[in-house]
Design a protein around this motif. Structure first.
Motif, PDB file in Angstrom:
ATOM      1  N   GLU A 112      -0.418 -22.383  -0.711  1.00  0.00           N
ATOM      2  CA  GLU A 112      -1.769 -23.238  -1.828  1.00  0.00           C
ATOM      3  C   GLU A 112      -0.933 -24.603  -1.171  1.00  0.00           C
ATOM      4  OE1 GLU A 112      -3.474 -22.857  -5.635  1.00  0.00           O
ATOM      5  OE2 GLU A 112      -2.943 -20.896  -5.239  1.00  0.00           O
ATOM      6  N   ILE A 113      -1.887 -25.968  -1.127  1.00  0.00           N
ATOM      7  CA  ILE A 113      -1.543 -27.301  -0.265  1.00  0.00           C
ATOM      8  C   ILE A 113      -1.302 -27.374  -2.492  1.00  0.00           C
ATOM      9  CG2 ILE A 113      -2.427 -29.118  -0.086  1.00  0.00           C
ATOM     10  CD1 ILE A 113      -3.005 -28.275   2.635  1.00  0.00           C
ATOM     11  N   VAL A 114      -0.598 -27.908  -3.102  1.00  0.00           N
ATOM     12  CA  VAL A 114      -0.273 -28.698  -4.301  1.00  0.00           C
ATOM     13  C   VAL A 114      -0.316 -30.073  -4.316  1.00  0.00           C
ATOM     14  CG1 VAL A 114       0.427 -26.317  -4.970  1.00  0.00           C
ATOM     15  CG2 VAL A 114       2.006 -28.203  -4.206  1.00  0.00           C
ATOM     16  N   ALA A 115      -0.126 -30.129  -3.167  1.00  0.00           N
ATOM     17  CA  ALA A 115       0.327 -32.337  -3.531  1.00  0.00           C
ATOM     18  C   ALA A 115      -0.178 -32.598  -1.790  1.00  0.00           C
ATOM     19  CB  ALA A 115       1.314 -32.450  -3.973  1.00  0.00           C
ATOM     20  N   THR A 116      -1.038 -34.193  -1.470  1.00  0.00           N
ATOM     21  CA  THR A 116      -1.033 -34.751  -0.438  1.00  0.00           C
ATOM     22  C   THR A 116      -0.189 -35.997  -0.629  1.00  0.00           C
ATOM     23  OG1 THR A 116      -2.840 -35.706  -0.514  1.00  0.00           O
ATOM     24  CG2 THR A 116      -2.495 -33.142   0.491  1.00  0.00           C
ATOM     25  N   ALA A 117      -0.104 -36.346   0.548  1.00  0.00           N
ATOM     26  CA  ALA A 117       0.323 -38.095   0.520  1.00  0.00           C
ATOM     27  C   ALA A 117      -0.274 -38.076   1.698  1.00  0.00           C
ATOM     28  CB  ALA A 117       1.660 -38.582   0.694  1.00  0.00           C
ATOM     29  N   ARG A 118      -1.155 -39.820   1.420  1.00  0.00           N
ATOM     30  CA  ARG A 118      -1.888 -40.115   2.652  1.00  0.00           C
ATOM     31  C   ARG A 118      -1.448 -41.789   3.087  1.00  0.00           C
ATOM     32  NH1 ARG A 118      -5.949 -43.437   1.585  1.00  0.00           N
ATOM     33  NH2 ARG A 118      -6.935 -42.871  -0.652  1.00  0.00           N
ATOM     34  N   PHE A 119      -1.423 -42.070   3.952  1.00  0.00           N
ATOM     35  CA  PHE A 119      -0.774 -43.633   4.655  1.00  0.00           C
ATOM     36  C   PHE A 119      -2.844 -44.477   4.655  1.00  0.00           C
ATOM     37  CE2 PHE A 119      -0.435 -46.833   7.080  1.00  0.00           C
ATOM     38  CZ  PHE A 119       0.573 -48.050   6.868  1.00  0.00           C
ATOM     39  N   SER A 120      -2.657 -45.476   3.693  1.00  0.00           N
ATOM     40  CA  SER A 120      -3.511 -46.503   3.716  1.00  0.00           C
ATOM     41  C   SER A 120      -3.105 -47.812   4.062  1.00  0.00           C
ATOM     42  CB  SER A 120      -4.131 -46.612   2.670  1.00  0.00           C
ATOM     43  OG  SER A 120      -5.287 -47.578   2.666  1.00  0.00           O
ATOM     44  N   GLU A 121      -3.533 -48.312   5.864  1.00  0.00           N
ATOM     45  CA  GLU A 121      -3.614 -49.297   5.657  1.00  0.00           C
ATOM     46  C   GLU A 121      -3.412 -50.583   4.837  1.00  0.00           C
ATOM     47  OE1 GLU A 121      -5.804 -51.506   9.381  1.00  0.00           O
ATOM     48  OE2 GLU A 121      -5.423 -49.448   9.853  1.00  0.00           O
TER      49      GLU A 121
END
Length: 80
Positions: free
Chosen positions: A17-26
Motif C-alpha cells: 500500500e502507498i502510505v505516503a507521497t511527496a510532490r513537487f510544486s513549482e
C-alpha cells in the motif's frame, strides 16, 4: 518497501500500500524555485533531499521503529 522517486513525485509503499507521497510544486515556495510537499507533513515545505529523508522516516515508523529509535531521531534531526 519501495520508495519510488521521479522528477516531480515520490511514493512510499509498505506492505503493498502507498502510505505516503511527496510532490513537487513549482509554486509552493516564495523564492520561485518550488518545493516538495510530503503528504504526512503537509504544513512544511521541503527540498528534494529533505523529502526523501521525510519519507524514509515514515518508512521506519511504518515498519515498527519507535519515534525515539536512534535512526529515526538522526533523520528527524536532519530535517530541522
Amino acid at each position: 518497501m519501495p520508495l519510488r522517486i521521479d522528477d516531480d513525485i515520490m511514493s512510499l509503499e509498505v506492505g503493498g500500500e502507498i502510505v505516503a507521497t511527496a510532490r513537487f510544486s513549482e509554486h509552493a515556495a516564495a523564492d520561485g524555485r518550488g518545493a516538495w510537499i510530503v503528504s504526512d507533513r503537509p504544513s512544511r515545505l521541503f527540498n528534494r533531499n529533505q523529502a526523501i529523508t521525510a519519507l524514509t522516516v515514515t518508512e521506519l515508523l511504518e515498519i515498527g521503529h519507535s519515534s525515539d529509535h536512534p535512526l529515526v531521531l538522526a533523520f528527524e534531526d536532519e530535517l530541522q
